[in-house]
Design a protein around this motif. Structure first.
Motif, PDB file in Angstrom:
ATOM      1  N   THR A 165       0.614  -0.903  -0.260  1.00 38.45           N
ATOM      2  CA  THR A 165       0.120   0.305   0.480  1.00 38.45           C
ATOM      3  C   THR A 165       0.934   1.168  -0.462  1.00 38.45           C
ATOM      4  O   THR A 165       1.981   1.033   0.067  1.00 38.45           O
ATOM      5  CB  THR A 165      -0.785  -0.201   1.241  1.00 38.45           C
ATOM      6  OG1 THR A 165      -0.194  -0.008   2.643  1.00 38.45           O
ATOM      7  CG2 THR A 165      -2.195  -1.319   1.163  1.00 38.45           C
ATOM      8  N   VAL A 166       0.243   2.549  -0.636  1.00 40.26           N
ATOM      9  CA  VAL A 166       1.117   3.592  -0.655  1.00 40.26           C
ATOM     10  C   VAL A 166      -0.247   4.100   0.180  1.00 40.26           C
ATOM     11  O   VAL A 166      -1.472   5.007  -0.173  1.00 40.26           O
ATOM     12  CB  VAL A 166       0.825   4.404  -2.064  1.00 40.26           C
ATOM     13  CG1 VAL A 166       1.894   5.698  -1.381  1.00 40.26           C
ATOM     14  CG2 VAL A 166       2.194   3.134  -2.701  1.00 40.26           C
ATOM     15  N   THR A 167       0.187   5.090   1.211  1.00 36.39           N
ATOM     16  CA  THR A 167      -0.591   6.059   2.238  1.00 36.39           C
ATOM     17  C   THR A 167      -0.085   7.366   1.670  1.00 36.39           C
ATOM     18  O   THR A 167       0.727   7.710   2.001  1.00 36.39           O
ATOM     19  CB  THR A 167      -0.611   5.597   3.741  1.00 36.39           C
ATOM     20  OG1 THR A 167      -0.982   4.542   3.563  1.00 36.39           O
ATOM     21  CG2 THR A 167      -1.470   6.660   4.386  1.00 36.39           C
ATOM     22  N   LEU A 168      -0.715   8.213   0.926  1.00 40.66           N
ATOM     23  CA  LEU A 168      -0.461   9.648   0.700  1.00 40.66           C
ATOM     24  C   LEU A 168      -1.156  10.135   2.362  1.00 40.66           C
ATOM     25  O   LEU A 168      -2.067  10.368   2.618  1.00 40.66           O
ATOM     26  CB  LEU A 168      -1.215   9.918  -0.152  1.00 40.66           C
ATOM     27  CG  LEU A 168      -1.327   9.123  -1.706  1.00 40.66           C
ATOM     28  CD1 LEU A 168      -1.908   9.848  -1.990  1.00 40.66           C
ATOM     29  CD2 LEU A 168       0.633   9.005  -1.551  1.00 40.66           C
ATOM     30  N   PRO A 169      -0.074  11.123   3.048  1.00 40.61           N
ATOM     31  CA  PRO A 169      -0.964  11.756   3.970  1.00 40.61           C
ATOM     32  C   PRO A 169      -1.347  12.582   3.826  1.00 40.61           C
ATOM     33  O   PRO A 169      -1.238  13.598   2.761  1.00 40.61           O
ATOM     34  CB  PRO A 169       0.933  12.442   4.799  1.00 40.61           C
ATOM     35  CG  PRO A 169       1.709  11.379   3.891  1.00 40.61           C
ATOM     36  CD  PRO A 169       1.152  10.876   2.477  1.00 40.61           C
ATOM     37  N   ALA A 170      -2.016  13.071   4.606  1.00 39.15           N
ATOM     38  CA  ALA A 170      -3.433  14.340   4.772  1.00 39.15           C
ATOM     39  C   ALA A 170      -2.988  15.536   3.812  1.00 39.15           C
ATOM     40  O   ALA A 170      -3.109  16.033   3.367  1.00 39.15           O
ATOM     41  CB  ALA A 170      -4.565  14.025   5.870  1.00 39.15           C
ATOM     42  N   ALA A 171      -1.348  16.256   5.177  1.00 36.94           N
ATOM     43  CA  ALA A 171      -0.762  16.849   4.244  1.00 36.94           C
ATOM     44  C   ALA A 171       0.361  17.152   3.257  1.00 36.94           C
ATOM     45  O   ALA A 171       0.825  18.549   2.949  1.00 36.94           O
ATOM     46  CB  ALA A 171      -0.009  17.402   6.079  1.00 36.94           C
ATOM     47  N   SER A 172      -0.062  16.097   2.464  1.00 39.17           N
ATOM     48  CA  SER A 172       1.101  16.381   1.576  1.00 39.17           C
ATOM     49  C   SER A 172       0.680  17.450   0.757  1.00 39.17           C
ATOM     50  O   SER A 172      -0.266  17.491   0.021  1.00 39.17           O
ATOM     51  CB  SER A 172       1.097  14.670   1.024  1.00 39.17           C
ATOM     52  OG  SER A 172      -0.427  14.348   0.440  1.00 39.17           O
ATOM     53  N   THR A 173       1.750  17.786   0.091  1.00 42.03           N
ATOM     54  CA  THR A 173       1.835  18.516  -0.537  1.00 42.03           C
ATOM     55  C   THR A 173       1.301  17.952  -2.592  1.00 42.03           C
ATOM     56  O   THR A 173       1.989  17.013  -2.866  1.00 42.03           O
ATOM     57  CB  THR A 173       3.332  19.743  -0.965  1.00 42.03           C
ATOM     58  OG1 THR A 173       4.157  18.350  -1.216  1.00 42.03           O
ATOM     59  CG2 THR A 173       3.119  20.042   0.096  1.00 42.03           C
ATOM     60  N   PRO A 174       0.487  18.933  -3.761  1.00 45.54           N
ATOM     61  CA  PRO A 174       0.603  18.861  -5.141  1.00 45.54           C
ATOM     62  C   PRO A 174       1.861  18.276  -5.740  1.00 45.54           C
ATOM     63  O   PRO A 174       2.664  18.997  -5.103  1.00 45.54           O
ATOM     64  CB  PRO A 174      -0.292  19.447  -5.159  1.00 45.54           C
ATOM     65  CG  PRO A 174      -0.820  20.601  -4.076  1.00 45.54           C
ATOM     66  CD  PRO A 174      -0.344  20.353  -3.015  1.00 45.54           C
ATOM     67  N   GLY A 175       2.332  17.071  -6.487  1.00 48.67           N
ATOM     68  CA  GLY A 175       2.517  17.180  -7.407  1.00 48.67           C
ATOM     69  C   GLY A 175       3.707  15.647  -6.931  1.00 48.67           C
ATOM     70  O   GLY A 175       2.697  14.844  -6.809  1.00 48.67           O
ATOM     71  N   ASP A 176       4.342  15.708  -7.715  1.00 48.75           N
ATOM     72  CA  ASP A 176       5.548  14.492  -8.320  1.00 48.75           C
ATOM     73  C   ASP A 176       6.253  14.072  -6.697  1.00 48.75           C
ATOM     74  O   ASP A 176       6.832  14.375  -6.205  1.00 48.75           O
ATOM     75  CB  ASP A 176       6.454  14.156  -8.941  1.00 48.75           C
ATOM     76  CG  ASP A 176       5.345  14.600 -10.013  1.00 48.75           C
ATOM     77  OD1 ASP A 176       3.836  14.133 -10.064  1.00 48.75           O
ATOM     78  OD2 ASP A 176       6.063  14.957 -11.298  1.00 48.75           O
ATOM     79  N   HIS A 177       5.930  13.420  -6.138  1.00 48.12           N
ATOM     80  CA  HIS A 177       6.986  12.419  -5.603  1.00 48.12           C
ATOM     81  C   HIS A 177       7.540  11.354  -5.509  1.00 48.12           C
ATOM     82  O   HIS A 177       7.163  10.280  -5.815  1.00 48.12           O
ATOM     83  CB  HIS A 177       6.123  12.210  -4.134  1.00 48.12           C
ATOM     84  CG  HIS A 177       5.594  14.014  -3.703  1.00 48.12           C
ATOM     85  ND1 HIS A 177       5.672  14.214  -2.387  1.00 48.12           N
ATOM     86  CD2 HIS A 177       3.731  13.905  -3.885  1.00 48.12           C
ATOM     87  CE1 HIS A 177       4.937  14.962  -1.851  1.00 48.12           C
ATOM     88  NE2 HIS A 177       4.041  14.935  -3.237  1.00 48.12           N
TER      89      HIS A 177
END
Length: 358
Positions: A149-161
């Motif tokens: 799984t990949v959990t995107l944090p609620a505070a993650s910024t838009p764009g490529d990571h």
């Protein structure tokens, strides 16, 4: 091998937030002549391969993972491990942050933990979770499909990571790129800095730095313009660079310059472009291009000496002393032209009437 800039979207599966359950390992016999066989039999190879799972028989092979979602989303995908050898392998799996090295090559961060590298971070590698499947036992001639799984944090910024999935066994590592994109506004921005010329003549190269100041990965192209003392000289047309520039990264590159002049004062202008980004320009201070070989330097020296000798001869001829009689005759001619009598006396109307001698 460089990862293509424009990945083909692979629709991710979403699941409710929570810990990944027991691994679903599908162990099957590998068919004879499987593509992984050659790599596995290499003397320097780990004996196994890792690649994105296709999901169904006959599906196209994916060179990397592509996952996207909104902040807070939990995404799913699967890694395929294949062991075509006659012995068992035990492989450890982890997520890692991806980045550019100084020369633009792709690389991944080392594992975190006591004695293993930096302390655990909050980068995209830490968003990847294999749960209880982080260690996989691969019997001989089997293939395992390992979900993660990949959990995107609620505070993650838009764009490529950028991230990667790394498989390890006894010092051997195999990495698979993971393109993660968090939905929201994207910004493509590029700058060109520190432009300079190194070397001379045919061995001259152009050094420069590219900086990705946006939040998406870029595939840049570059054009080189060179202006000399007497006009434009050979540069390089627009061409793609063999680098994928990740968000927030800077890379130091060199560019061959086969058209560098043997002798000229040149000003270089580099123009970099990338899809969606404004044109970026960087310039180098005007500098002399001089011959590289001793014979070339000798010829240049003779040319300069010849030019200086010609200039000196011209000055000598234009400033040579005149004959005294010639100077006196020229002075008398000037006096007559101004209407003066000899001795400097102004001629008058009375002189004309009385017939005064001239």
């Amino acid at each position: 091998m460089p990862v293509p800039h424009a990945p083909r979207p692979h629709p991710p599966r979403r699941r409710a937030p929570g810990r990944l359950g027991p691994a679903l390992l599908a162990a099957v016999a590998l068919p004879c002549g499987a593509p992984a066989q050659a790599a596995a039999d290499s003397p320097d190879g780990p004996g196994w391969t890792a690649e994105p799972a296709t999901g169904r028989a006959g599906a196209a092979v994916r060179p990397y993972f592509y996952l996207s979602g909104a902040p807070g989303a939990v995404l799913e995908d699967s890694l395929a491990l294949a062991n075509p050898t006659d012995r068992e392998h035990t492989v450890t799996l982890r997520g890692a942050d991806a980045y550019n090295t100084a020369d633009g090559s792709p690389a991944v961060r080392p594992p975190a933990g006591p004695g293993l590298g930096p302390a655990p971070g909050t980068g995209p590698g830490s968003w990847i979770d294999f749960g209880r499947s982080a260690t996989v036992r691969l019997p001989a001639h089997t293939r395992a499909v390992v979900p993660f799984t990949v959990t995107l944090p609620a505070a993650s910024t838009p764009g490529d990571h950028p991230a990667a999935v790394v498989a390890t066994e006894a010092g051997h590592e195999a990495g698979v790129r993971v393109h993660l994109r968090v939905s929201g506004p994207t910004v493509a921005a590029l700058t060109v800095e520190d432009v300079a010329v190194r070397g001379r003549g045919g061995a001259a190269v152009i050094a420069y730095t590219l900086v990705n100041r946006g939040n998406v990965a870029l595939a840049p192209t570059l054009a080189v313009r060179a202006d000399g003392l007497f006009g434009e000289v050979a540069g390089r047309g627009a061409h793609a660079l063999p680098v994928e520039l990740l968000p927030g990264q800077r890379v130091e590159l060199t560019e061959p310059w086969p058209g560098a002049p043997a002798f000229d004062r040149v000003r270089l202008t580099l123009t970099a472009t990338a899809p969606g980004a404004a044109r970026a320009m960087g310039t180098a201070p005007a500098a002399w291009c001089l011959p590289r070989s001793p014979m070339g330097l000798l010829g240049l020296g003779l040319l300069v000496l010849g030019g200086l000798g010609g200039a000196a001869l011209f000055l000598v001829r234009t400033r040579r002393p005149q004959d005294p009689h010639e100077e006196q005759e020229q002075e008398q001619e000037r006096e007559r032209g101004r209407g003066h009598a000899p001795g400097g006396r102004q001629r008058t109307e009375r002189d004309e009437l009385t017939g005064a001698s001239r």
